[in-house]
Structures are given as structure tokens and as C-alpha cells.
Design a protein around this motif. Structure first.
Motif: not given
Length: 264
Positions: A160-162, A138-139, A178-181
Motif C-alpha cells: 500500500k502506497v499512502p 501490486k503497488k 503505483a499500479d492501482l488505486v
């Protein structure tokens, strides 16, 4: 131990008093980095900076001779400036071994949250995160430079998407980039209510990492060796033990410092 701490406090304030009576003593400036993380610290559209750590320093100014410069910056830039000595101080940081090598943490913490690191998905995503392993593939939008929990931070297999701010992370999520935060549950829920963000479009996942989260004032290594920094550290302890710190953070709906926090 308490006797030693008492001697240290007396010594620091004697030094402060001596410096204060010098007729040619220049008033020092403290540069305080503040990121946009409402409601605990925020930067409005006019660039005005406010928050709990600002209020703490404004109170300190009544007792110590310094000028305060507020520097608004994205979280990752604030941390980098602190590590490089471009600013003197920053608030709301989680203590990690890696950070301790680069900056000086002031005890006790002024933020204590018995909360959880949680993951948000879009309401319509159909995602189910029931355990840690479900995070793989997951992103996950994460705030650049932020500390979470050790397993998550050290895991190189996660995607991880910074991003520069928590609000940006939510925007990426809503735009399906993104899939999640990941966020601290208490602060995220409070921030979304304050900013009228679309909480109804987000779904909190079942998996969470429960923890007691401490937010500290931190000083640059260069500034931490000065007499003024030592006076700041002593005053922070004094404000914590006499209850003044709890009065300052109360309007931000932060819980009062508990006995465990005061032992730091």
C-alpha cells in the motif's frame, strides 16, 4: 425504545433552551475539519471550504447558538486533529471499531451509498484483477488514514502506497508510480466527472468488494461530552427523521437516507 429516545430529545432541548436564555452565556465555537473530497466536500484554490457537511452545519446554526470555524486539511490530518481534539467535528467518516475508540460517531449517518470498493489501473497497463489474490504484488495507492473493507485494511501483505488525497493517488497511477488505486465506485466516478479528471486514461478492474457504505458526522471525544455536542446529536436525528437532511444532501446527488440508516 422510541419512548426513551423521545425523552432524551425533550431533555436535551430543555437544557438547550435553559442555556440559551442565560444573559451571560457565551456563544461557543465549533471547529469543523473538511478535507478535499469533491463533490461532497472541497477546498478551492482560495482556501474556501464547502460541501454537504458544511451545509448541514450551516442549517444547524439556525437552530443552535454557535459560531462555525471551517478548517481545511488533508484527510489524514483532519482525522488526526479530530482524534487529538484539535478540531471538534468532521464529516464523511466510515465507522470502524478502531475509530470508535478515539472519536464519537453521530447517528444516523448522512451519507448512504450502496456501492463498491473498486480498483483502477492505467488504461495501458494490461493489468487484470479478477479476484482478491490478484492484488498481491501490486503497488496500491490508498488515502492515508482512510477505511475501506476489513480484509483489505487488515492485510499486511499488500503493498500500500499512502497518499494525502484521492487526486494524488490518481496522479501516482498516471505517472506509473503505483499500479492501482482503490476508491468507492460512486464517489470516485462522480468526482472524476466534476473535476474533469482523465477517466478515459483509467481502467476499472473486474474485482470489486460490494458493500453498503455509510458516511457519518464524528465528534472529538473531548467535545462530545459538552451540552452543545449533545444538542448537535439530537438535532442530527431530528433533521434525519423529518426529511430535512435529505433535502440538504440532495444537490450532491447523494441518495436519501433509507429506513435501515434511520434505525442507527
Amino acid at each position: 425504545m422510541r419512548f426513551i429516545v423521545y425523552i432524551f430529545i425533550v431533555f436535551a432541548f430543555v437544557n438547550y433552551a435553559y442555556a440559551a436564555i442565560q444573559p451571560n452565556a457565551a456563544v461557543q465555537k465549533i471547529s469543523l475539519a473538511v478535507d478535499h473530497a469533491p463533490p461532497y466536500s472541497q477546498i478551492n484554490q482560495n482556501g474556501e471550504v464547502s460541501g454537504a457537511i458544511v451545509d448541514i452545519f450551516q442549517e444547524m446554526k439556525k437552530q443552535l447558538p454557535f459560531k462555525l470555524e471551517l478548517v481545511g486539511c488533508p484527510f489524514s490530518r483532519c482525522v488526526r486533529m479530530l482524534e487529538q481534539g484539535e478540531v471538534n467535528a468532521m464529516g464523511g467518516l466510515i465507522l470502524t471499531a478502531k475509530r470508535q475508540q478515539r472519536i464519537q460517531f453521530v447517528t444516523p449517518p448522512y451519507m448512504v451509498l450502496s456501492s463498491s470498493f473498486v480498483f483502477y489501473a492505467r488504461q495501458d497497463s494490461q493489468l487484470q484483477i479478477k479476484n482478491y489474490d490478484d492484488l498481491y504484488g501490486k503497488k496500491i495507492a490508498v488515502m492515508r488514514g482512510a477505511a475501506h473493507f476489513k480484509r483489505f485494511d487488515d492485510d499486511k501483505k499488500l503493498i500500500k502506497v499512502p497518499v494525502l488525497a484521492e487526486s494524488t493517488a490518481i496522479e501516482l497511477l498516471l505517472k506509473d508510480r503505483a499500479d492501482l488505486v482503490i476508491a468507492v465506485e460512486d464517489t470516485a466516478d462522480h468526482a472524476m466527472s466534476v473535476l474533469n479528471q482523465p477517466a478515459n486514461k483509467l481502467l476499472k478492474m473486474q474485482y470489486r468488494f460490494n458493500d453498503t457504505i455509510y458516511g457519518y458526522l464524528a465528534l472529538s471525544k473531548q467535545f462530545s461530552t459538552t451540552l452543545l455536542a449533545q444538542q448537535i446529536e439530537v438535532l442530527m436525528k431530528t433533521m434525519a427523521t423529518n426529511g430535512q437532511l435529505n433535502q440538504i444532501i440532495a444537490p450532491y446527488k447523494l441518495p436519501p437516507l433509507n429506513e435501515q440508516a434511520l434505525r442507527f
